[in-house]
Enzyme design. Structure first.
Site, PDB file in Angstrom:
ATOM      1  N   GLU A 267      -3.329  -3.525  -5.391  1.00  0.00           N
ATOM      2  CA  GLU A 267      -4.398  -4.446  -4.090  1.00  0.00           C
ATOM      3  C   GLU A 267      -4.572  -2.629  -3.643  1.00  0.00           C
ATOM      4  OE1 GLU A 267      -4.909  -6.647  -4.583  1.00  0.00           O
ATOM      5  OE2 GLU A 267      -2.943  -8.149  -5.357  1.00  0.00           O
ATOM      6  N   HIS A 270      -8.067  -2.012  -5.716  1.00  0.00           N
ATOM      7  CA  HIS A 270      -9.076  -3.291  -5.085  1.00  0.00           C
ATOM      8  C   HIS A 270     -10.103  -3.057  -3.704  1.00  0.00           C
ATOM      9  CE1 HIS A 270      -8.981  -6.046  -8.395  1.00  0.00           C
ATOM     10  NE2 HIS A 270      -7.819  -6.406  -8.217  1.00  0.00           N
TER      11      HIS A 270
HETATM   12 ZN    ZN Z   1      -6.322  -7.718  -9.243  1.00  0.00          ZN
END
Ligand code: ZN
Length: 503
Positions: A267, A270
């Site tokens: 994450e 991202h």
């Molecule tokens: Zn992902």
């Protein structure tokens, strides 16, 4: 430059953008903080904002504003921010206008009901309850593909919504090459690979310690906590309200270290992408990731190419050991590196290792195409799933809970999304190779456990551009060639041959 039509358009763009981000805040809060009792009120609030968003984003007025600005900006260089913005606005506007409001409402209603039934069906391990809902959703997806329009394959119309310009035939060819390289490697590992013990990951790890280390390792890879936030969610995700407010969530298993550790790194990848988009693109659809596949490349790069590398843990295992002296005091970085990279054909996609992961995606890609074309009736899905698992991975699920009911995507009416996970892996490997080749500092930095030079390359080549370019254009600009399977195959072949002593 005084550009009145463009300024007028930007006002509308900002309004639409702000409503969208407000929706994201409500949705994030629903998953992370909200008491369950608040759900029906929250759904009403979100529905109201969604309707408002849809009205603004599909109005004639908005379409006219886009065209006036386009005329005004004609003649600017193709990579000019405003020209790129108009390109993306036209695309989004055209796509949203193709779906009549009644259809959008119907899909949302059927999808919501299907999701509730799927959740229960998965719990009860009873596919038959979900089957009629799945059939209905497939019908609607087929209708949606028709509304969007396509040249050859209805699947293309759906895929295009997540990965602009991608086509099933071309994705299928790349996947076939990945499969052709992966399957023999898996066989070699099973036949003559050394055995790897990953029991050190499965011990009691107090959650407070996991969280402390997650914060440490997130900062190490370059996630800016001053412009971020770490929360807890059952299904981890990253969400972005602005480049200066890009949040992540993770989950904590008290007796298994990997989910929180690699979930956090994933994450972070991202969120770092969004934190790196150019300031000038903020409050527009350009101030976000390029596509689902490119987004996934950033999370996979941090999770796997960095976070599951030997050099990273040579540098950072001592800090992990200091956090968990009882559990890891006797282990060393090499044993840890091996444990986190153990290859094991398994039933569940989200638990799959780096090598088998794409095979899980290839199965879903094949099955959703077959459902959409009508070759595979929903009732035959469980059997096709079992056969496919056996054929691709050599394991078959004992039941549908560990088979075709495991993923949320189809119940949420997301068809054409799955391939972007594997495309992300391929993009990540190709970018990683290009970054290493372009600057010796990238490799030197990584060897010392640092990501600064890699992140510098990613910011320059990928992050700052946001959604200015299509995925094809972006990867070609960044790496000098179109997306292929080669870099990924080189990466896994070298890594796993070494790890399993095959060379
Ligand atoms: Zn992902």
């Amino acid at each position: 430059m005084a550009s009145t039509a463009t300024d007028a358009l930007l006002q509308q763009v900002h309004r639409i953008h702000d409503i969208g981000r407000a929706l994201s805040v409500l949705s994030w809060d629903r998953e992370v903080n909200m008491p369950k009792a608040g759900d029906s009120a929250r759904v009403q609030q979100m529905t109201t904002l969604r309707q408002l968003l849809h009205q603004f984003a599909t109005s004639d007025d908005y379409g006219a504003a886009i065209e006036s600005a386009a005329a005004e900006l004609d003649g600017l260089p193709e990579d000019d921010d405003r020209r790129c913005l108009v390109r993306v606005l036209r695309r989004d506007y055209d796509r949203s206008r193709k779906l009549p409001e009644a259809f959008v409402l119907e899909l949302s209603r059927v999808g919501a009901a299907a999701w509730t039934v799927w959740k229960q069906a998965r719990e009860d391990n009873d596919f038959s309850n979900f089957q009629p809902h799945l059939s209905h959703l497939v019908e609607l997806q087929r209708e949606m593909a028709g509304l969007y329009g396509y040249e050859q394959d209805p699947y293309d119309a759906l895929l295009d919504g997540y990965e602009e310009g991608a086509r099933a035939a071309q994705v299928g060819a790349v996947f076939a090459a990945v499969k052709a390289a992966t399957v023999p490697l898996l066989e070699a590992i099973a036949e003559r690979g050394r055995s790897i013990d990953d029991s050190l990951l499965h011990q009691p790890f107090p959650v407070a310690g996991q969280e402390a280390f997650a914060r440490h390792v997130g900062a190490v890879v370059g996630y800016d906590f001053a412009r971020g936030h770490l929360g807890t969610a059952v299904h981890p995700f990253a969400t972005v309200f602005d480049r200066n407010d890009a949040r992540i969530t993770t989950r904590w298993y008290p007796d298994f270290l990997s989910p929180s550790l690699f979930g956090t790194l994933h994450e972070c990848g991202h969120a770092m992408y969004e934190q790196g988009t150019a300031e000038a693109l903020a409050r527009t659809p350009l101030g976000r990731g390029c596509s689902s596949g490119i987004h996934e490349s950033q999370s996979r790069m941090i999770e796997n190419l960095v976070g599951r590398s030997r050099v990273f843990w040579r540098a950072h295992f001592p800090s992990l050991q200091a956090q968990f002296p009882q559990q890891l005091g006797q282990a060393d970085a090499e044993a840890f590196y091996r444990a986190i990279n153990k290859v094991q054909p398994s039933l569940i996609r989200v638990e799959a290792d780096e090598l088998t992961y794409n095979l899980h995606i290839i199965l879903r890609f094949e099955l959703e195409q077959a459902m959409l074309s009508g070759d595979l009736p929903a009732g035959d899905l469980p059997g096709a799933w079992r056969d496919g698992m056996q054929r691709l991975l050599g394991v078959a699920p004992p039941d549908d809970r560990e088979g075709c009911l495991q993923d949320v995507h189809w119940s949420g009416a997301s068809f054409g999304y799955f391939p972007t996970y594997a495309l992300g892996n391929l993009h990540a490997a190709q970018m990683f190779e290009a970054a290493l080749a372009s600057d010796p500092g990238v490799g030197l930095d990584l060897a010392a456990g640092r990501t600064d030079a890699l992140l510098g390359w990613l910011r320059e080549q990928v992050h700052r551009h946001g959604r200015k370019f299509s995925p094809d254009t972006l990867i070609e600009r960044a790496t000098g060639r179109p997306l292929g399977h080669e870099a990924f195959v080189r990466y896994v072949t070298s890594k796993f041959s070494d790890l399993y002593g095959l060379a």
